[in-house]
Design a protein around this motif. Structure first.
Motif, PDB file in Angstrom:
ATOM      1  N   GLY A  63       0.815  -1.223   0.000  1.00 47.92           N
ATOM      2  CA  GLY A  63       0.000   0.000   0.000  1.00 47.92           C
ATOM      3  C   GLY A  63       0.839   1.259   0.000  1.00 47.92           C
ATOM      4  O   GLY A  63       0.546   2.221  -0.719  1.00 47.92           O
ATOM      5  N   VAL A  64       1.898   1.265   0.790  1.00 47.73           N
ATOM      6  CA  VAL A  64       2.791   2.432   0.843  1.00 47.73           C
ATOM      7  C   VAL A  64       3.473   2.619  -0.512  1.00 47.73           C
ATOM      8  O   VAL A  64       3.578   3.735  -1.017  1.00 47.73           O
ATOM      9  CB  VAL A  64       3.824   2.286   1.988  1.00 47.73           C
ATOM     10  CG1 VAL A  64       4.899   3.355   1.897  1.00 47.73           C
ATOM     11  CG2 VAL A  64       3.128   2.344   3.336  1.00 47.73           C
ATOM     12  N   LYS A  65       3.924   1.525  -1.115  1.00 47.03           N
ATOM     13  CA  LYS A  65       4.560   1.616  -2.442  1.00 47.03           C
ATOM     14  C   LYS A  65       3.580   2.125  -3.496  1.00 47.03           C
ATOM     15  O   LYS A  65       3.958   2.871  -4.397  1.00 47.03           O
ATOM     16  CB  LYS A  65       5.119   0.257  -2.860  1.00 47.03           C
ATOM     17  CG  LYS A  65       6.387  -0.103  -2.147  1.00 47.03           C
ATOM     18  CD  LYS A  65       6.956  -1.408  -2.661  1.00 47.03           C
ATOM     19  CE  LYS A  65       8.233  -1.750  -1.926  1.00 47.03           C
ATOM     20  NZ  LYS A  65       8.794  -3.033  -2.363  1.00 47.03           N
ATOM     21  N   ARG A  66       2.327   1.717  -3.380  1.00 46.97           N
ATOM     22  CA  ARG A  66       1.316   2.167  -4.344  1.00 46.97           C
ATOM     23  C   ARG A  66       1.151   3.684  -4.280  1.00 46.97           C
ATOM     24  O   ARG A  66       1.095   4.355  -5.311  1.00 46.97           O
ATOM     25  CB  ARG A  66      -0.001   1.461  -4.069  1.00 46.97           C
ATOM     26  CG  ARG A  66      -1.054   1.815  -5.092  1.00 46.97           C
ATOM     27  CD  ARG A  66      -2.207   0.873  -5.043  1.00 46.97           C
ATOM     28  NE  ARG A  66      -1.757  -0.415  -5.581  1.00 46.97           N
ATOM     29  CZ  ARG A  66      -2.255  -1.592  -5.233  1.00 46.97           C
ATOM     30  NH1 ARG A  66      -3.217  -1.662  -4.353  1.00 46.97           N
ATOM     31  NH2 ARG A  66      -1.816  -2.695  -5.774  1.00 46.97           N
ATOM     32  N   VAL A  67       1.089   4.234  -3.074  1.00 40.79           N
ATOM     33  CA  VAL A  67       0.960   5.689  -2.929  1.00 40.79           C
ATOM     34  C   VAL A  67       2.196   6.369  -3.511  1.00 40.79           C
ATOM     35  O   VAL A  67       2.087   7.342  -4.256  1.00 40.79           O
ATOM     36  CB  VAL A  67       0.778   6.089  -1.447  1.00 40.79           C
ATOM     37  CG1 VAL A  67       0.871   7.599  -1.275  1.00 40.79           C
ATOM     38  CG2 VAL A  67      -0.546   5.582  -0.921  1.00 40.79           C
ATOM     39  N   THR A  68       3.370   5.844  -3.218  1.00 41.40           N
ATOM     40  CA  THR A  68       4.614   6.444  -3.710  1.00 41.40           C
ATOM     41  C   THR A  68       4.697   6.373  -5.228  1.00 41.40           C
ATOM     42  O   THR A  68       5.218   7.292  -5.860  1.00 41.40           O
ATOM     43  CB  THR A  68       5.842   5.717  -3.116  1.00 41.40           C
ATOM     44  OG1 THR A  68       5.562   5.279  -1.805  1.00 41.40           O
ATOM     45  CG2 THR A  68       7.036   6.613  -3.040  1.00 41.40           C
ATOM     46  N   LEU A  71       1.878   8.931  -6.692  1.00 43.18           N
ATOM     47  CA  LEU A  71       2.015  10.331  -6.295  1.00 43.18           C
ATOM     48  C   LEU A  71       2.537  11.223  -7.416  1.00 43.18           C
ATOM     49  O   LEU A  71       1.937  12.253  -7.711  1.00 43.18           O
ATOM     50  CB  LEU A  71       2.893  10.432  -5.046  1.00 43.18           C
ATOM     51  CG  LEU A  71       2.945  11.776  -4.355  1.00 43.18           C
ATOM     52  CD1 LEU A  71       1.558  12.213  -3.914  1.00 43.18           C
ATOM     53  CD2 LEU A  71       3.866  11.712  -3.155  1.00 43.18           C
ATOM     54  N   PRO A  72       3.634  10.859  -8.087  1.00 42.67           N
ATOM     55  CA  PRO A  72       4.124  11.755  -9.137  1.00 42.67           C
ATOM     56  C   PRO A  72       3.263  11.773 -10.401  1.00 42.67           C
ATOM     57  O   PRO A  72       3.394  12.657 -11.236  1.00 42.67           O
ATOM     58  CB  PRO A  72       5.518  11.222  -9.465  1.00 42.67           C
ATOM     59  CG  PRO A  72       5.698   9.964  -8.712  1.00 42.67           C
ATOM     60  CD  PRO A  72       4.516   9.758  -7.832  1.00 42.67           C
ATOM     61  N   LEU A  73       2.355  10.813 -10.540  1.00 46.40           N
ATOM     62  CA  LEU A  73       1.571  10.701 -11.768  1.00 46.40           C
ATOM     63  C   LEU A  73       0.293  11.530 -11.773  1.00 46.40           C
ATOM     64  O   LEU A  73      -0.227  11.862 -12.836  1.00 46.40           O
ATOM     65  CB  LEU A  73       1.207   9.230 -12.015  1.00 46.40           C
ATOM     66  CG  LEU A  73       2.381   8.261 -12.141  1.00 46.40           C
ATOM     67  CD1 LEU A  73       1.867   6.839 -12.305  1.00 46.40           C
ATOM     68  CD2 LEU A  73       3.276   8.641 -13.306  1.00 46.40           C
ATOM     69  N   TYR A  74      -0.214  11.849 -10.596  1.00 43.47           N
ATOM     70  CA  TYR A  74      -1.509  12.523 -10.516  1.00 43.47           C
ATOM     71  C   TYR A  74      -1.412  13.790  -9.681  1.00 43.47           C
ATOM     72  O   TYR A  74      -1.080  13.747  -8.500  1.00 43.47           O
ATOM     73  CB  TYR A  74      -2.560  11.587  -9.896  1.00 43.47           C
ATOM     74  CG  TYR A  74      -2.815  10.360 -10.730  1.00 43.47           C
ATOM     75  CD1 TYR A  74      -3.643  10.406 -11.839  1.00 43.47           C
ATOM     76  CD2 TYR A  74      -2.197   9.147 -10.411  1.00 43.47           C
ATOM     77  CE1 TYR A  74      -3.866   9.282 -12.612  1.00 43.47           C
ATOM     78  CE2 TYR A  74      -2.417   8.008 -11.180  1.00 43.47           C
ATOM     79  CZ  TYR A  74      -3.248   8.084 -12.277  1.00 43.47           C
ATOM     80  OH  TYR A  74      -3.465   6.977 -13.043  1.00 43.47           O
ATOM     81  N   ASP A  75      -1.731  14.903 -10.303  1.00 44.51           N
ATOM     82  CA  ASP A  75      -1.672  16.196  -9.617  1.00 44.51           C
ATOM     83  C   ASP A  75      -2.653  16.274  -8.450  1.00 44.51           C
ATOM     84  O   ASP A  75      -2.345  16.882  -7.417  1.00 44.51           O
ATOM     85  CB  ASP A  75      -1.960  17.345 -10.588  1.00 44.51           C
ATOM     86  CG  ASP A  75      -0.831  17.552 -11.587  1.00 44.51           C
ATOM     87  OD1 ASP A  75       0.301  17.137 -11.282  1.00 44.51           O
ATOM     88  OD2 ASP A  75      -1.091  18.116 -12.660  1.00 44.51           O
ATOM     89  N   ASP A  76      -3.826  15.669  -8.606  1.00 44.89           N
ATOM     90  CA  ASP A  76      -4.817  15.747  -7.523  1.00 44.89           C
ATOM     91  C   ASP A  76      -4.337  15.010  -6.276  1.00 44.89           C
ATOM     92  O   ASP A  76      -4.569  15.465  -5.156  1.00 44.89           O
ATOM     93  CB  ASP A  76      -6.180  15.224  -7.984  1.00 44.89           C
ATOM     94  CG  ASP A  76      -6.134  13.797  -8.501  1.00 44.89           C
ATOM     95  OD1 ASP A  76      -5.080  13.373  -9.017  1.00 44.89           O
ATOM     96  OD2 ASP A  76      -7.163  13.107  -8.411  1.00 44.89           O
TER      97      ASP A  76
END
Length: 92
Positions: A63-68, A71-76
């Protein structure tokens, strides 16, 4: 965990629902966001986060890796993380 409560309030979601076994994407994304903040900003270990979330530590790692990753792909998502950082800083 105060982080979870604050993020759930910000996202207007029930902490019980977020920490439940639901696999609905909305709640999963909030859960993963909580894990990411707990790990990167507050220094909790994966096993500590897993114990709080009633999950296996490998689930937390994923889950932590998914957020990381996202994160750089979506401005929202970036904007949301920055807003939460500010809220966490002002509430401490």
């Amino acid at each position: 965990m105060a982080i979870a409560k604050m993020i759930c309030e910000y996202k207007q979601a029930s902490i019980d629902r977020v920490l439940s076994d639901t696999r609905q994407q909305y709640f999963c994304s909030i859960r993963q966001l909580i894990w990411s903040f707990a790990y990167y900003h507050f220094g909790y270990s994966y096993p500590q986060i897993a114990a709080f979330s009633n999950r296996d530590h490998t689930t937390v790692i994923t889950g932590v890796k998914r957020v990381t990753t996202f994160l750089p792909l979506y401005d929202d998502i970036q904007q949301e993380v920055e807003t939460i950082k500010i809220l966490l800083t002002t509430k401490q």
